[in-house]
Design an enzyme around this catalytic site. Sequence first.
Site, PDB file in Angstrom:
ATOM      1  N   THR A   1       4.474   2.512   5.259  1.00 52.23           N
ATOM      2  CA  THR A   1       3.413   1.656   5.947  1.00 52.23           C
ATOM      3  C   THR A   1       2.431   3.388   6.783  1.00 52.23           C
ATOM      4  OG1 THR A   1       1.559   0.044   6.601  1.00 52.23           O
ATOM      5  CG2 THR A   1       3.804   0.511   7.102  1.00 52.23           C
ATOM      6  N   ILE A   2       1.396   3.197   6.663  1.00 55.03           N
ATOM      7  CA  ILE A   2       0.357   4.033   7.126  1.00 55.03           C
ATOM      8  C   ILE A   2       0.222   3.635   8.529  1.00 55.03           C
ATOM      9  CG2 ILE A   2      -0.313   5.720   5.368  1.00 55.03           C
ATOM     10  CD1 ILE A   2      -3.315   4.002   5.946  1.00 55.03           C
ATOM     11  N   ASP A   3      -0.581   1.876   8.540  1.00 59.00           N
ATOM     12  CA  ASP A   3      -0.139   1.265   9.761  1.00 59.00           C
ATOM     13  C   ASP A   3       0.378   1.435  11.024  1.00 59.00           C
ATOM     14  OD1 ASP A   3      -2.399   0.201   8.164  1.00 59.00           O
ATOM     15  OD2 ASP A   3      -1.656  -1.104   7.052  1.00 59.00           O
TER      16      ASP A   3
ATOM     17  N   TYR B   1      -9.805   4.932   1.355  1.00 59.75           N
ATOM     18  CA  TYR B   1      -8.339   5.427   0.991  1.00 59.75           C
ATOM     19  C   TYR B   1      -7.501   6.742   0.670  1.00 59.75           C
ATOM     20  CZ  TYR B   1      -8.754   0.618  -0.492  1.00 59.75           C
ATOM     21  OH  TYR B   1      -8.543  -0.669  -0.449  1.00 59.75           O
ATOM     22  N   VAL B   2      -9.334   7.986   1.203  1.00 56.77           N
ATOM     23  CA  VAL B   2      -7.963   8.926   1.568  1.00 56.77           C
ATOM     24  C   VAL B   2      -6.976   9.219   2.621  1.00 56.77           C
ATOM     25  CG1 VAL B   2      -9.861   9.752   3.251  1.00 56.77           C
ATOM     26  CG2 VAL B   2      -9.446  11.283   2.131  1.00 56.77           C
TER      27      VAL B   2
ATOM     28  N   ASP C   1       2.085  -0.517  11.582  1.00 59.55           N
ATOM     29  CA  ASP C   1       2.181  -2.243  12.015  1.00 59.55           C
ATOM     30  C   ASP C   1       3.664  -3.165  12.072  1.00 59.55           C
ATOM     31  OD1 ASP C   1       2.013  -2.503   9.920  1.00 59.55           O
ATOM     32  OD2 ASP C   1       0.440  -3.503   9.259  1.00 59.55           O
TER      33      ASP C   1
ATOM     34  N   GLY D   1       1.336  -0.998  -0.062  1.00 60.24           N
ATOM     35  CA  GLY D   1       0.371   0.088   0.108  1.00 60.24           C
ATOM     36  C   GLY D   1       0.752   1.553   0.455  1.00 60.24           C
TER      37      GLY D   1
ATOM     38  N   ARG E   1      -5.152  -1.841   8.921  1.00 62.03           N
ATOM     39  CA  ARG E   1      -5.172  -3.758   8.299  1.00 62.03           C
ATOM     40  C   ARG E   1      -6.015  -4.131   9.880  1.00 62.03           C
ATOM     41  NH1 ARG E   1      -3.128  -6.507   4.224  1.00 62.03           N
ATOM     42  NH2 ARG E   1      -1.999  -4.623   3.480  1.00 62.03           N
TER      43      ARG E   1
ATOM     44  N   ARG F   1     -25.384  13.312  17.746  1.00 61.35           N
ATOM     45  CA  ARG F   1     -25.955  11.703  17.500  1.00 61.35           C
ATOM     46  C   ARG F   1     -23.981  10.933  18.085  1.00 61.35           C
ATOM     47  NH1 ARG F   1     -26.766  13.336  11.159  1.00 61.35           N
ATOM     48  NH2 ARG F   1     -29.382  12.391  11.029  1.00 61.35           N
TER      49      ARG F   1
ATOM     50  N   ARG G   1       1.000  -4.904  -4.774  1.00 60.56           N
ATOM     51  CA  ARG G   1       0.778  -6.156  -4.502  1.00 60.56           C
ATOM     52  C   ARG G   1       0.863  -7.373  -4.931  1.00 60.56           C
ATOM     53  NH1 ARG G   1      -0.748  -4.056   0.536  1.00 60.56           N
ATOM     54  NH2 ARG G   1      -2.127  -2.508   0.821  1.00 60.56           N
TER      55      ARG G   1
ATOM     56  N   ASP H   1       4.432  -4.981   6.153  1.00 60.44           N
ATOM     57  CA  ASP H   1       5.416  -6.302   5.940  1.00 60.44           C
ATOM     58  C   ASP H   1       5.381  -7.044   4.768  1.00 60.44           C
ATOM     59  OD1 ASP H   1       2.503  -6.632   6.047  1.00 60.44           O
ATOM     60  OD2 ASP H   1       2.231  -7.385   8.202  1.00 60.44           O
TER      61      ASP H   1
ATOM     62  N   ALA I   1      15.702  10.536  -1.024  1.00 57.33           N
ATOM     63  CA  ALA I   1      17.099  11.022  -0.194  1.00 57.33           C
ATOM     64  C   ALA I   1      17.879   9.745  -0.196  1.00 57.33           C
ATOM     65  CB  ALA I   1      16.441  10.103   1.670  1.00 57.33           C
ATOM     66  N   VAL I   2      17.379   8.465  -0.726  1.00 52.69           N
ATOM     67  CA  VAL I   2      17.501   6.759  -0.914  1.00 52.69           C
ATOM     68  C   VAL I   2      18.790   7.629  -2.125  1.00 52.69           C
ATOM     69  CG1 VAL I   2      17.721   4.593  -1.815  1.00 52.69           C
ATOM     70  CG2 VAL I   2      16.237   5.333  -0.490  1.00 52.69           C
TER      71      VAL I   2
HETATM   72  O1  F6P Z   1      -1.297  -1.409   4.540  1.00 57.99           O
HETATM   73  C1  F6P Z   1      -2.076  -0.165   4.453  1.00 57.99           C
HETATM   74  C2  F6P Z   1      -3.295  -0.575   4.022  1.00 57.99           C
HETATM   75  O2  F6P Z   1      -3.522   0.258   3.771  1.00 57.99           O
HETATM   76  C3  F6P Z   1      -4.064  -1.444   4.512  1.00 57.99           C
HETATM   77  O3  F6P Z   1      -4.325  -0.172   6.385  1.00 57.99           O
HETATM   78  C4  F6P Z   1      -6.078  -1.720   4.724  1.00 57.99           C
HETATM   79  O4  F6P Z   1      -5.862  -2.406   5.229  1.00 57.99           O
HETATM   80  C5  F6P Z   1      -5.043  -2.248   3.530  1.00 57.99           C
HETATM   81  O5  F6P Z   1      -3.572  -1.100   3.242  1.00 57.99           O
HETATM   82  C6  F6P Z   1      -6.069  -2.431   1.871  1.00 57.99           C
HETATM   83  O6  F6P Z   1      -5.006  -2.658   0.863  1.00 57.99           O
HETATM   84  P1  F6P Z   1      -5.128  -2.668  -0.607  1.00 57.99           P
HETATM   85  O7  F6P Z   1      -4.589  -1.187  -1.048  1.00 57.99           O
HETATM   86  O8  F6P Z   1      -4.997  -3.711  -1.181  1.00 57.99           O
HETATM   87  O9  F6P Z   1      -7.032  -2.037  -1.062  1.00 57.99           O
END
Ligand code: F6P
Length: 317
Positions: free
Chosen positions: A124-126, A248-249, A128, A10, A170, A161, A71, A102, A21-22
Amino acid sequence: MRIAVLTSGGDAPGMNSAIRAVVRAGLYYGIEVYGVYDGYRGLVAGNFEKMTRKSVSEILSRGGTVLGTARMTSFQQKEVREIAIENLRKEGIEALIVIGGDGSYKGALALNEMGFPTIGVPGTIDNDLGGTDYTIGFHTALATIVDAVDKLRDTASSHQRCSIVETMGRHCGDLAIAAGLSCGAEFIITPEHPMDKEKMIENLKKHKLEGRRNAIIMITENTTNVYELAQEISERSGFACRATVLGYVQRGGSPVAEDRILAGRMGAYAVELIKQGISGVAVGVSHNDLVYMPYEKALDRDRGSMQDLYELIGKIS
Ligand code: F6P
């Protein structure tokens, strides 16, 4: 010396800052840097290009990745990776920097085990990955979420509300927890902190009786069906409830300064490690110091995801 860089998995804001930078650190040390397009797919297709100072001009502040990403599940096959290594060696490339999460690290580890030197940079934004306090992209995604939740709070309060906000992540709750603390969310539900639905509904009833005008529930994706949960809360708590899936935003936008700094430091560090003959490791930041570690440590998710912040929310929300 000649090395290559790719982005994979992602996309995350700050990946471009890391590519820059690289390339610039490579040129500084007299190393030629090749850009690989579309992640491991480009490696297998031999889709590389020599990068110059100019090819990374004006990308520092741009979201996404100029190299493209993908991917590629077939990269788990040894025969596919053999083609990638052959393509790299044909170009005289001696090491590869992989910017990703990962899944990308698993590919980088496998290449390394097959004798091709790699270094991982956490993109990665996660947030994780193990062994690093932050990954590139996390802070920008967090800023996007905070901006959205502040807006949702306005409308939730106007209509009295409850608002459920689903974040990405993820299987990691860091985005939901950090956003929850930043926005004063009343409830946080993550893979590490599962929902106690009955207790939450009881608390929402109490909030309503106390005259509170709104409530925010932050929830990590893949945890529960947020639309069904909103329906049930509306029926049982006294609060009308709406669910918003940010989607996805969260992956787009210009990287915030924290991500640009992290990307600049980590990208240059990865090149320095290669120069020192170090490979088969991922870089990270720990207590603001750059560190490197075996991929296995980076892939170990069992690291008590933002537990201190989660507990703090319980005290001050
Ligand atoms: O790993 C980044 C991420 O945005 C997760 O937060 C999310 O679950 C996943 O990718 C979505 O993946 P894809 O872009 O393959 O739908």
